[in-house]
Design a protein around this motif. Structure first.
Motif, mmCIF file in Angstrom:
data_model
loop_
_atom_site.group_PDB
_atom_site.id
_atom_site.type_symbol
_atom_site.label_atom_id
_atom_site.label_comp_id
_atom_site.label_asym_id
_atom_site.label_seq_id
_atom_site.Cartn_x
_atom_site.Cartn_y
_atom_site.Cartn_z
ATOM 1 N N GLU A 92 -3.232 -5.786 -3.477
ATOM 2 C CA GLU A 92 -1.809 -6.023 -3.255
ATOM 3 C C GLU A 92 -1.433 -5.817 -1.790
ATOM 4 O O GLU A 92 -0.394 -6.264 -1.351
ATOM 5 N N ARG A 93 -2.305 -5.097 -1.057
ATOM 6 C CA ARG A 93 -1.978 -4.770 0.326
ATOM 7 C C ARG A 93 -2.352 -5.924 1.254
ATOM 8 O O ARG A 93 -3.241 -6.699 0.949
ATOM 9 N N TYR A 94 -1.655 -5.962 2.352
ATOM 10 C CA TYR A 94 -1.962 -6.975 3.344
ATOM 11 C C TYR A 94 -3.103 -6.497 4.216
ATOM 12 O O TYR A 94 -3.222 -5.323 4.509
ATOM 13 N N LYS B 6 -3.573 0.549 -15.483
ATOM 14 C CA LYS B 6 -2.442 -0.124 -16.115
ATOM 15 C C LYS B 6 -1.226 0.340 -15.346
ATOM 16 O O LYS B 6 -0.862 1.495 -15.368
ATOM 17 N N THR B 7 -0.644 -0.550 -14.620
ATOM 18 C CA THR B 7 0.491 -0.132 -13.813
ATOM 19 C C THR B 7 1.759 -0.232 -14.629
ATOM 20 O O THR B 7 1.931 -1.117 -15.433
ATOM 21 N N LYS B 8 2.618 0.684 -14.331
ATOM 22 C CA LYS B 8 3.882 0.700 -15.053
ATOM 23 C C LYS B 8 4.829 -0.346 -14.487
ATOM 24 O O LYS B 8 5.476 -1.064 -15.217
ATOM 25 N N GLU B 9 4.895 -0.390 -13.164
ATOM 26 C CA GLU B 9 5.800 -1.333 -12.511
ATOM 27 C C GLU B 9 4.985 -2.119 -11.489
ATOM 28 O O GLU B 9 4.741 -1.621 -10.408
ATOM 29 N N PRO B 10 4.597 -3.315 -11.807
ATOM 30 C CA PRO B 10 3.745 -4.019 -10.867
ATOM 31 C C PRO B 10 4.461 -4.560 -9.646
ATOM 32 O O PRO B 10 3.853 -4.819 -8.629
ATOM 33 N N ASN B 11 5.753 -4.705 -9.715
ATOM 34 C CA ASN B 11 6.427 -5.267 -8.545
ATOM 35 C C ASN B 11 7.264 -4.202 -7.849
ATOM 36 O O ASN B 11 7.381 -3.076 -8.301
ATOM 37 N N GLU B 12 7.808 -4.596 -6.723
ATOM 38 C CA GLU B 12 8.518 -3.619 -5.909
ATOM 39 C C GLU B 12 9.960 -3.394 -6.353
ATOM 40 O O GLU B 12 10.878 -3.439 -5.561
ATOM 41 N N ARG B 26 2.190 -0.583 -2.870
ATOM 42 C CA ARG B 26 1.139 -1.600 -3.021
ATOM 43 C C ARG B 26 -0.203 -0.904 -2.977
ATOM 44 O O ARG B 26 -0.427 -0.035 -2.134
ATOM 45 N N VAL B 27 -1.106 -1.305 -3.864
ATOM 46 C CA VAL B 27 -2.428 -0.668 -3.881
ATOM 47 C C VAL B 27 -3.551 -1.702 -3.869
ATOM 48 O O VAL B 27 -3.368 -2.832 -4.307
ATOM 49 N N ALA B 40 -3.388 3.196 -1.266
ATOM 50 C CA ALA B 40 -1.977 2.884 -1.477
ATOM 51 C C ALA B 40 -1.206 2.945 -0.164
ATOM 52 O O ALA B 40 -1.318 3.912 0.580
ATOM 53 N N ASP B 41 -0.433 1.915 0.106
ATOM 54 C CA ASP B 41 0.427 1.888 1.291
ATOM 55 C C ASP B 41 1.700 2.668 0.999
ATOM 56 O O ASP B 41 2.483 2.284 0.144
ATOM 57 N N MET B 42 1.878 3.766 1.722
ATOM 58 C CA MET B 42 3.082 4.567 1.533
ATOM 59 C C MET B 42 3.633 4.950 2.898
ATOM 60 O O MET B 42 3.591 6.111 3.299
ATOM 61 N N PRO B 43 4.170 3.977 3.628
ATOM 62 C CA PRO B 43 4.645 4.287 4.982
ATOM 63 C C PRO B 43 5.722 5.373 4.984
ATOM 64 O O PRO B 43 6.618 5.363 4.142
ATOM 65 N N GLY B 44 5.578 6.301 5.923
ATOM 66 C CA GLY B 44 6.532 7.400 6.047
ATOM 67 C C GLY B 44 6.088 8.670 5.359
ATOM 68 O O GLY B 44 6.713 9.708 5.504
ATOM 69 N N VAL B 45 4.984 8.572 4.633
ATOM 70 C CA VAL B 45 4.510 9.719 3.861
ATOM 71 C C VAL B 45 3.425 10.460 4.642
ATOM 72 O O VAL B 45 2.571 9.845 5.261
ATOM 73 N N SER B 46 3.508 11.797 4.643
ATOM 74 C CA SER B 46 2.475 12.594 5.299
ATOM 75 C C SER B 46 1.641 13.293 4.230
ATOM 76 O O SER B 46 1.990 13.252 3.042
ATOM 77 N N ALA B 47 0.571 13.949 4.656
ATOM 78 C CA ALA B 47 -0.313 14.612 3.693
ATOM 79 C C ALA B 47 0.450 15.656 2.870
ATOM 80 O O ALA B 47 0.170 15.849 1.688
ATOM 81 N N ASP B 48 1.421 16.296 3.495
ATOM 82 C CA ASP B 48 2.169 17.345 2.793
ATOM 83 C C ASP B 48 3.173 16.796 1.783
ATOM 84 O O ASP B 48 3.647 17.530 0.922
#
Lengths: 142, 128
Positions: A92-94, B6-12, B26-27, B40-48
């Motif tokens: 799904e990622r670019y 099995k994703t619960k919500e496949p879209n954004e 997005r994964v 998984a793309d999670m912009p803005g998220v840090s390890a903590d």
């Protein structure tokens, strides 16, 4: 059901405003299916801040430049799990690179541009050049 | 392992939760004989600010972000919204639950789910 804008005056105005903004910053571009990082633009009376979501990129692989009042950002990232061989179950990622340009509404103090990349979010502070700042003109009465 | 997730919500889509937007990240998922890799793309998220939980065979990833809001500025153009992230996956039985590794870098979560050696080496002899 697909949501469609209704032509209510409010919507029409909002859409027009949106189009105008796109034109101001030169954002309406079509570059096929390649990745276009989403950007937000913040402004106050003098300066502008641009932020962009760029997960998986790193500061070293990105390039930021300002030339002729156009801000350009480009970068590259590894596709998916390039270091692991296997079967892709989900994609799904670019992947790959991007290139984006934004027209700036004023001249920028090039030495004072401040870019910061943290947790996959890029923020660029673009201070307006001193000679470009609005000047207040005092009226002297004769 | 055929179907890992099995994703619960496949879209954004977004759902409101405690006044905060929750996005489905997005994964990418890659599998080979030794591991299942989830990115998984999670912009803005840090390890903590990432929370990973495993309950029974449901793996849930969650992330919180601090919205960027420079003081004294107005948002004049918006292409993305900010908020948290959440997505759940169903793990198959051959994942070694005790050795799941998680790494966060540049707003990307990378989960390495090793396959348990017990199952990996199990061979079924065929008799004629």
């Amino acid at each position: 059901m697909l949501w469609r804008p209704t032509y209510q005056p409010l919507f029409r105005d909002l859409m027009r405003l949106n189009r105008e903004m796109d034109r101001t910053f030169g954002l309406r571009q079509t570059n096929g299916s390649s990745f276009t990082p989403p950007i937000n633009i913040w402004m106050n009376e003098e300066d502008m801040i641009v932020s962009a979501e760029l997960p998986g990129f790193d500061a070293a692989s990105m390039d930021i430049s300002v030339e002729n009042n156009v801000l350009s950002i480009s970068g590259d990232r590894e596709t998916a799990a390039a270091d692991v061989d296997g079967k892709t179950l989900r994609r799904e990622r670019y992947g790959g690179g991007f290139n984006r340009s934004i027209n700036l509404p004023y001249r920028v103090e090039l030495d004072a541009i401040n870019a910061n990349f943290s947790n996959g979010v890029l923020t660029i502070e673009l201070p307006r050049a001193a000679e470009d700042k609005p000047r207040k003109i005092t009226i002297t009465s004769a | 392992m055929s179907e890992l997730t099995k994703t619960k919500e496949p879209n954004e889509t977004t759902l409101m939760q405690q006044n905060e937007r929750i996005f489905v990240p997005r994964v990418d998922i890659v599998e080979n004989d030794d591991v299942v890799l989830l990115i998984a793309d999670m912009p803005g998220v840090s390890a903590d600010s990432v929370d990973i939980t495993l309950e029974k065979n449901i793996l849930t990833i969650k992330g919180v972000t601090t919205p960027f809001a420079p003081e004294g500025y107005d948002l004049v153009h918006r292409e993305y919204l900010t908020g948290g992230y959440q997505r759940a996956f169903t793990l198959s039985d051959d994942v070694d639950r005790d050795n799941i590794e998680a790494k966060v870098s540049n707003g990307v979560l990378r989960l390495t789910l090793p396959k348990s050696t017990e199952i990996k080496t199990r061979r079924i002899p065929i008799s004629n």
